[in-house]
Design a protein around this motif. Sequence first.
Motif, PDB file in Angstrom:
ATOM      1  N   LYS A 130      75.552  -9.950 177.818  1.00 49.35           N
ATOM      2  CA  LYS A 130      74.692  -9.113 178.657  1.00 49.35           C
ATOM      3  C   LYS A 130      73.302  -9.718 178.866  1.00 49.35           C
ATOM      4  CE  LYS A 130      76.901  -4.780 177.190  1.00 49.35           C
ATOM      5  NZ  LYS A 130      76.663  -3.442 176.568  1.00 49.35           N
ATOM      6  N   GLU A 131      72.955 -10.707 178.066  1.00 49.92           N
ATOM      7  CA  GLU A 131      71.586 -11.208 178.078  1.00 49.92           C
ATOM      8  C   GLU A 131      71.446 -12.666 178.503  1.00 49.92           C
ATOM      9  OE1 GLU A 131      70.036 -10.708 174.173  1.00 49.92           O
ATOM     10  OE2 GLU A 131      70.499  -8.581 174.052  1.00 49.92           O
ATOM     11  N   TRP A 132      72.557 -13.364 178.708  1.00 47.50           N
ATOM     12  CA  TRP A 132      72.462 -14.812 178.859  1.00 47.50           C
ATOM     13  C   TRP A 132      71.599 -15.222 180.058  1.00 47.50           C
ATOM     14  CZ3 TRP A 132      74.015 -17.852 182.941  1.00 47.50           C
ATOM     15  CH2 TRP A 132      74.836 -17.255 183.889  1.00 47.50           C
ATOM     16  N   LYS A 133      71.648 -14.443 181.152  1.00 44.42           N
ATOM     17  CA  LYS A 133      70.838 -14.797 182.318  1.00 44.42           C
ATOM     18  C   LYS A 133      69.353 -14.715 181.998  1.00 44.42           C
ATOM     19  CE  LYS A 133      73.894 -13.809 186.216  1.00 44.42           C
ATOM     20  NZ  LYS A 133      74.034 -13.066 187.481  1.00 44.42           N
ATOM     21  N   LYS A 134      68.957 -13.652 181.303  1.00 50.36           N
ATOM     22  CA  LYS A 134      67.546 -13.507 180.947  1.00 50.36           C
ATOM     23  C   LYS A 134      67.104 -14.618 180.008  1.00 50.36           C
ATOM     24  CE  LYS A 134      67.040  -8.522 181.613  1.00 50.36           C
ATOM     25  NZ  LYS A 134      66.671  -7.235 180.994  1.00 50.36           N
ATOM     26  N   ARG A 135      68.025 -15.098 179.193  1.00 49.65           N
ATOM     27  CA  ARG A 135      67.674 -16.120 178.215  1.00 49.65           C
ATOM     28  C   ARG A 135      67.446 -17.487 178.850  1.00 49.65           C
ATOM     29  NH1 ARG A 135      68.831 -15.834 172.411  1.00 49.65           N
ATOM     30  NH2 ARG A 135      68.927 -13.638 171.848  1.00 49.65           N
ATOM     31  N   VAL A 136      68.178 -17.794 179.897  1.00 45.46           N
ATOM     32  CA  VAL A 136      68.098 -19.169 180.412  1.00 45.46           C
ATOM     33  C   VAL A 136      67.789 -19.282 181.899  1.00 45.46           C
ATOM     34  CG1 VAL A 136      69.581 -20.109 178.622  1.00 45.46           C
ATOM     35  CG2 VAL A 136      70.612 -19.241 180.724  1.00 45.46           C
ATOM     36  N   LEU A 137      67.863 -18.165 182.647  1.00 44.17           N
ATOM     37  CA  LEU A 137      67.578 -18.219 184.075  1.00 44.17           C
ATOM     38  C   LEU A 137      66.235 -17.586 184.427  1.00 44.17           C
ATOM     39  CD1 LEU A 137      71.093 -17.461 185.613  1.00 44.17           C
ATOM     40  CD2 LEU A 137      70.055 -19.683 185.098  1.00 44.17           C
ATOM     41  N   PHE A 138      65.749 -16.692 183.548  1.00 43.55           N
ATOM     42  CA  PHE A 138      64.436 -16.075 183.753  1.00 43.55           C
ATOM     43  C   PHE A 138      63.355 -16.955 183.124  1.00 43.55           C
ATOM     44  CE2 PHE A 138      66.949 -12.952 185.312  1.00 43.55           C
ATOM     45  CZ  PHE A 138      66.502 -11.645 185.281  1.00 43.55           C
ATOM     46  N   TYR A 139      62.121 -16.708 183.517  1.00 42.77           N
ATOM     47  CA  TYR A 139      60.978 -17.400 182.926  1.00 42.77           C
ATOM     48  C   TYR A 139      60.293 -16.478 181.919  1.00 42.77           C
ATOM     49  CZ  TYR A 139      61.251 -20.958 186.621  1.00 42.77           C
ATOM     50  OH  TYR A 139      61.663 -21.962 187.457  1.00 42.77           O
ATOM     51  N   LYS A 140      60.047 -16.993 180.715  1.00 43.36           N
ATOM     52  CA  LYS A 140      59.318 -16.227 179.703  1.00 43.36           C
ATOM     53  C   LYS A 140      57.868 -16.690 179.704  1.00 43.36           C
ATOM     54  CE  LYS A 140      59.049 -15.331 174.692  1.00 43.36           C
ATOM     55  NZ  LYS A 140      57.841 -16.039 174.266  1.00 43.36           N
ATOM     56  N   TYR A 235      60.018 -22.349 179.038  1.00 40.51           N
ATOM     57  CA  TYR A 235      59.793 -20.967 179.486  1.00 40.51           C
ATOM     58  C   TYR A 235      61.014 -20.077 179.256  1.00 40.51           C
ATOM     59  CZ  TYR A 235      55.687 -23.012 181.659  1.00 40.51           C
ATOM     60  OH  TYR A 235      54.510 -23.673 181.870  1.00 40.51           O
ATOM     61  N   SER A 236      61.851 -20.450 178.290  1.00 40.55           N
ATOM     62  CA  SER A 236      63.015 -19.638 177.947  1.00 40.55           C
ATOM     63  C   SER A 236      62.711 -18.793 176.720  1.00 40.55           C
ATOM     64  CB  SER A 236      64.227 -20.529 177.662  1.00 40.55           C
ATOM     65  OG  SER A 236      64.625 -21.225 178.812  1.00 40.55           O
ATOM     66  N   ILE A 237      63.428 -17.692 176.581  1.00 40.55           N
ATOM     67  CA  ILE A 237      63.262 -16.853 175.410  1.00 40.55           C
ATOM     68  C   ILE A 237      64.290 -17.242 174.353  1.00 40.55           C
ATOM     69  CG2 ILE A 237      64.757 -15.005 176.331  1.00 40.55           C
ATOM     70  CD1 ILE A 237      62.901 -13.016 174.838  1.00 40.55           C
TER      71      ILE A 237
END
Length: 321
Positions: A130-140, A235-237
């Motif tokens: 459920k989180e993989w996109k936020k972990r590697v496709l979003f910017y932290k 910029y990954s979480i």
Amino acid sequence: MHKNYIILVHNNPDQLVRLVNKLNDKYSSFFIHVDKTSDISVFISKFSTYSNVKFITKREIGTWGGIGIVKATLNAIGEILENSENDGHLILLSGQDYPLKNNEYINHFFSTNKEFDFIDISPIKEVFPKEWKKRVLFYKYDFSNKKGNYILVPPLFSKEILDLNSIKIIVKIFLNLKNFTFYKAFFKNLTKKRAIPKNLTLMAGGQWWSISTVTAKKIYEFSRQNNELLEYFEYSILPDEVYFQTVINHLKRSDVSIKTKSMVTYVNWERKDCMLPVTFVSSDFEELTSQDETKLFARKFDFKLDNEIFNLIDKLHNENN
């Protein structure tokens, strides 16, 4: 079989002393990374008489969920390869870990498993469905070094930018108008779509691992020659749960000598109604001692919260000697 312990710490120097004393034997060296925001002199003073304790000179800021932890670990690997044995294992721990097995058992375990690296590796979509996109496709973007003081921003031209959560993101952005460091990074990446370097397959697993010095050298060389992977995770979480898994998986494709098994550190992420991972106390003694023979260490513990759990483990080890 020499053991090179990498220990990442930022506080509780007395707890670190207990951990090192517990693990210390003639087959052990300790490479300690003290967070750049902490006073390293307090830690150094505790180990002035230890010839096998070295403090990592190139220190990083280990903001929670940031790339600093990966860089700190790589810095430690580099110093180990320069200063220590080449036929042993590197064992990554935090200052809040403690062994579940005694030194004799740990020595025997690594001596009989020389050819294996112990690290959890699975496709990131399976580990974090459920989180993989936020972990590697979003910017932290971090607003400070304080844990939780960040935002995750999807690329501008992605469908996720239209999500209702974007309203919260926009509010946070406007609340930090004076944060120059944030805005410099934000506008730099505003229109960039994140692309995984060299078509690597992203893998994931627990942060804590134990790897042979042979594999460590291969990881270190790959990292030096492929700096764009570190830049990608800038910029990954929580890249510490992805970076090393991705690199080892990539190396395994062309190197059949790299063989992996599950990590040897026990962490409880499953308990309900408490902050995770679980901070173990005396009442958790049975849970800890019931782990199978491959779990050599556990995290996490807090010296100030419950000191008795350390005494219980030590007593068990003394009885088993």
